[in-house]
Design a protein around this motif. Structure first.
Motif, PDB file in Angstrom:
ATOM      1  N   UNK A 120       0.845  -1.190   0.000  1.00 25.32           N
ATOM      2  CA  UNK A 120       0.000   0.000   0.000  1.00 25.32           C
ATOM      3  C   UNK A 120       0.877   1.235   0.000  1.00 25.32           C
ATOM      4  N   UNK A 121       0.481   2.229  -0.744  1.00 21.79           N
ATOM      5  CA  UNK A 121       1.274   3.457  -0.861  1.00 21.79           C
ATOM      6  C   UNK A 121       1.433   4.121   0.512  1.00 21.79           C
ATOM      7  N   UNK A 122       2.636   4.617   0.804  1.00 18.83           N
ATOM      8  CA  UNK A 122       2.850   5.304   2.088  1.00 18.83           C
ATOM      9  C   UNK A 122       2.081   6.616   2.144  1.00 18.83           C
ATOM     10  N   UNK A 123       1.762   7.031   3.361  1.00 17.76           N
ATOM     11  CA  UNK A 123       0.937   8.221   3.537  1.00 17.76           C
ATOM     12  C   UNK A 123       1.667   9.377   4.207  1.00 17.76           C
ATOM     13  N   UNK A 124       2.903   9.215   4.561  1.00 15.68           N
ATOM     14  CA  UNK A 124       3.651  10.247   5.277  1.00 15.68           C
ATOM     15  C   UNK A 124       3.919  11.451   4.379  1.00 15.68           C
ATOM     16  N   UNK A 125       4.218  12.582   5.016  1.00 12.32           N
ATOM     17  CA  UNK A 125       4.574  13.789   4.263  1.00 12.32           C
ATOM     18  C   UNK A 125       5.808  13.519   3.417  1.00 12.32           C
ATOM     19  N   UNK A 126       5.807  13.969   2.191  1.00 16.09           N
ATOM     20  CA  UNK A 126       6.933  13.804   1.289  1.00 16.09           C
ATOM     21  C   UNK A 126       6.955  12.462   0.578  1.00 16.09           C
ATOM     22  N   UNK A 127       5.975  11.610   0.847  1.00 13.39           N
ATOM     23  CA  UNK A 127       5.952  10.284   0.234  1.00 13.39           C
ATOM     24  C   UNK A 127       5.779  10.377  -1.287  1.00 13.39           C
ATOM     25  N   UNK A 128       4.977  11.340  -1.737  1.00 10.16           N
ATOM     26  CA  UNK A 128       4.732  11.448  -3.181  1.00 10.16           C
ATOM     27  C   UNK A 128       6.008  11.711  -3.962  1.00 10.16           C
ATOM     28  N   UNK A 129       6.884  12.573  -3.452  1.00  7.73           N
ATOM     29  CA  UNK A 129       8.118  12.878  -4.174  1.00  7.73           C
ATOM     30  C   UNK A 129       9.065  11.685  -4.184  1.00  7.73           C
ATOM     31  N   UNK A 130       9.105  10.927  -3.098  1.00  6.23           N
ATOM     32  CA  UNK A 130       9.962   9.743  -3.039  1.00  6.23           C
ATOM     33  C   UNK A 130       9.402   8.653  -3.941  1.00  6.23           C
ATOM     34  N   UNK A 131       8.098   8.453  -3.901  1.00  2.00           N
ATOM     35  CA  UNK A 131       7.469   7.357  -4.640  1.00  2.00           C
ATOM     36  C   UNK A 131       7.446   7.592  -6.146  1.00  2.00           C
ATOM     37  N   UNK A 132       7.761   8.787  -6.587  1.00  2.00           N
ATOM     38  CA  UNK A 132       7.798   9.055  -8.030  1.00  2.00           C
ATOM     39  C   UNK A 132       8.863   8.208  -8.727  1.00  2.00           C
ATOM     40  N   UNK A 133       9.883   7.783  -8.005  1.00  2.00           N
ATOM     41  CA  UNK A 133      10.955   6.976  -8.596  1.00  2.00           C
ATOM     42  C   UNK A 133      10.603   5.486  -8.628  1.00  2.00           C
ATOM     43  N   UNK A 134       9.553   5.091  -7.929  1.00  2.00           N
ATOM     44  CA  UNK A 134       9.173   3.679  -7.801  1.00  2.00           C
ATOM     45  C   UNK A 134       7.991   3.341  -8.689  1.00  2.00           C
ATOM     46  N   UNK A 135       7.955   2.095  -9.137  1.00  2.00           N
ATOM     47  CA  UNK A 135       6.744   1.507  -9.709  1.00  2.00           C
ATOM     48  C   UNK A 135       6.059   0.830  -8.532  1.00  2.00           C
ATOM     49  N   UNK A 136       4.784   1.088  -8.328  1.00  2.00           N
ATOM     50  CA  UNK A 136       4.047   0.498  -7.218  1.00  2.00           C
ATOM     51  C   UNK A 136       3.234  -0.680  -7.734  1.00  2.00           C
ATOM     52  N   UNK A 137       3.371  -1.805  -7.060  1.00  5.17           N
ATOM     53  CA  UNK A 137       2.670  -3.002  -7.484  1.00  5.17           C
ATOM     54  C   UNK A 137       2.147  -3.805  -6.315  1.00  5.17           C
ATOM     55  N   UNK A 138       1.580  -4.946  -6.658  1.00  2.62           N
ATOM     56  CA  UNK A 138       1.055  -5.849  -5.636  1.00  2.62           C
ATOM     57  C   UNK A 138       1.565  -7.260  -5.891  1.00  2.62           C
ATOM     58  N   UNK A 139       1.572  -8.029  -4.834  1.00  2.65           N
ATOM     59  CA  UNK A 139       2.055  -9.402  -4.866  1.00  2.65           C
ATOM     60  C   UNK A 139       0.901 -10.298  -4.421  1.00  2.65           C
ATOM     61  N   UNK A 140      -0.043 -10.602  -5.339  1.00  3.51           N
ATOM     62  CA  UNK A 140      -1.247 -11.333  -4.932  1.00  3.51           C
ATOM     63  C   UNK A 140      -0.968 -12.707  -4.314  1.00  3.51           C
ATOM     64  N   UNK A 141       0.070 -13.390  -4.746  1.00  5.13           N
ATOM     65  CA  UNK A 141       0.384 -14.723  -4.223  1.00  5.13           C
ATOM     66  C   UNK A 141       1.242 -14.656  -2.960  1.00  5.13           C
ATOM     67  N   UNK A 142       1.605 -13.464  -2.516  1.00  2.00           N
ATOM     68  CA  UNK A 142       2.460 -13.256  -1.344  1.00  2.00           C
ATOM     69  C   UNK A 142       3.780 -14.025  -1.448  1.00  2.00           C
ATOM     70  N   UNK A 143       4.380 -13.984  -2.635  1.00  2.00           N
ATOM     71  CA  UNK A 143       5.655 -14.667  -2.877  1.00  2.00           C
ATOM     72  C   UNK A 143       6.792 -14.048  -2.077  1.00  2.00           C
ATOM     73  N   UNK A 144       6.655 -12.777  -1.695  1.00  2.95           N
ATOM     74  CA  UNK A 144       7.688 -12.093  -0.921  1.00  2.95           C
ATOM     75  C   UNK A 144       7.351 -12.043   0.568  1.00  2.95           C
ATOM     76  N   UNK A 145       6.353 -12.800   0.983  1.00  3.27           N
ATOM     77  CA  UNK A 145       5.896 -12.779   2.372  1.00  3.27           C
ATOM     78  C   UNK A 145       6.985 -13.074   3.385  1.00  3.27           C
ATOM     79  N   UNK A 146       7.883 -13.997   3.066  1.00  5.50           N
ATOM     80  CA  UNK A 146       8.936 -14.346   4.015  1.00  5.50           C
ATOM     81  C   UNK A 146       9.959 -13.228   4.206  1.00  5.50           C
TER      82      UNK A 146
END
Length: 188
Positions: A120-146
């Motif tokens: 989920x996208x972060x909500x803190x101040x300044x998050x929008x400027x930092x997140x501009x460099x990232x692609x935001x995605x989801x991991x439906x199978x939770x392959x990165x859960x560990x």
């Protein structure tokens, strides 16, 4: 009478020298073979934890904007996967900014590293400027859960090779300078 300044060598001493020279070159090869057969692997001085056993993420479906993420990109590029813990806030965004800066420090090689944020996208101040460099995605199978941290307001990372092999893991609280050094070693 023989001249004392002239040395005569016997064929035996010449052969001995030849055998010694051959041993100098053969010894490292034999040592490397023995170490390989014993299963020994050199440990690098990386700051991340090696993912053992190595695994391919080629079959892991991660969605970005409704499309599957291409682990094997058109060009060879590594992916740094950011995995936030619950409630990514100020501390998490700060670490994400340092991860982004580690990419920027790569200068002309910065395009050889993709930043992927799974959560989920972060909500803190300044998050929008930092997140501009990232692609935001989801991991439906939770392959990165560990690898995902359970501590609130934290972030972990996994570095993935361009052939979709997970290389190393940076747990929550990792040193961003260590990550930067590792990236500079891997991406040249």
């Amino acid at each position: 009478m023989t001249d004392p300044t002239v040395r005569t060598t016997t064929p035996r001493s010449g052969r001995l020298k030849l055998v010694l020279i051959m041993l100098v070159f053969l010894a490292p090869i034999v040592a490397a073979g023995l170490l390989t057969l014993s299963g020994w692997q050199p440990q690098g001085k990386g700051n991340g934890q090696p993912i053992v056993p190595q695994r391919s993420l080629g079959g892991v479906r991660v969605e970005v904007d409704g499309q599957p993420w291409a682990w094997r990109d058109v060009e060879p590029r590594l992916t740094l996967v950011a995995l936030p813990g619950p409630g990514c806030a100020v501390r998490c965004v700060h670490t994400l900014g340092l991860m982004r800066n580690a990419r920027i420090v790569l200068n002309r090689n910065a395009d050889r590293l993709r930043l992927l944020y799974l959560g989920s996208a972060p909500t803190a101040d300044g998050a929008d400027s930092v997140m501009a460099a990232y692609k935001t995605g989801s991991d439906p199978a939770d392959a990165f859960g560990e690898f995902r941290p359970t501590e609130p307001d934290s972030v972990a990372a996994v570095l993935v090779e361009s052939n979709a092999t997970a290389l190393s893991y940076y747990p929550a609280g990792f040193d961003p300078n260590g990550l930067r050094k590792d990236l500079q070693k891997v991406i040249r």
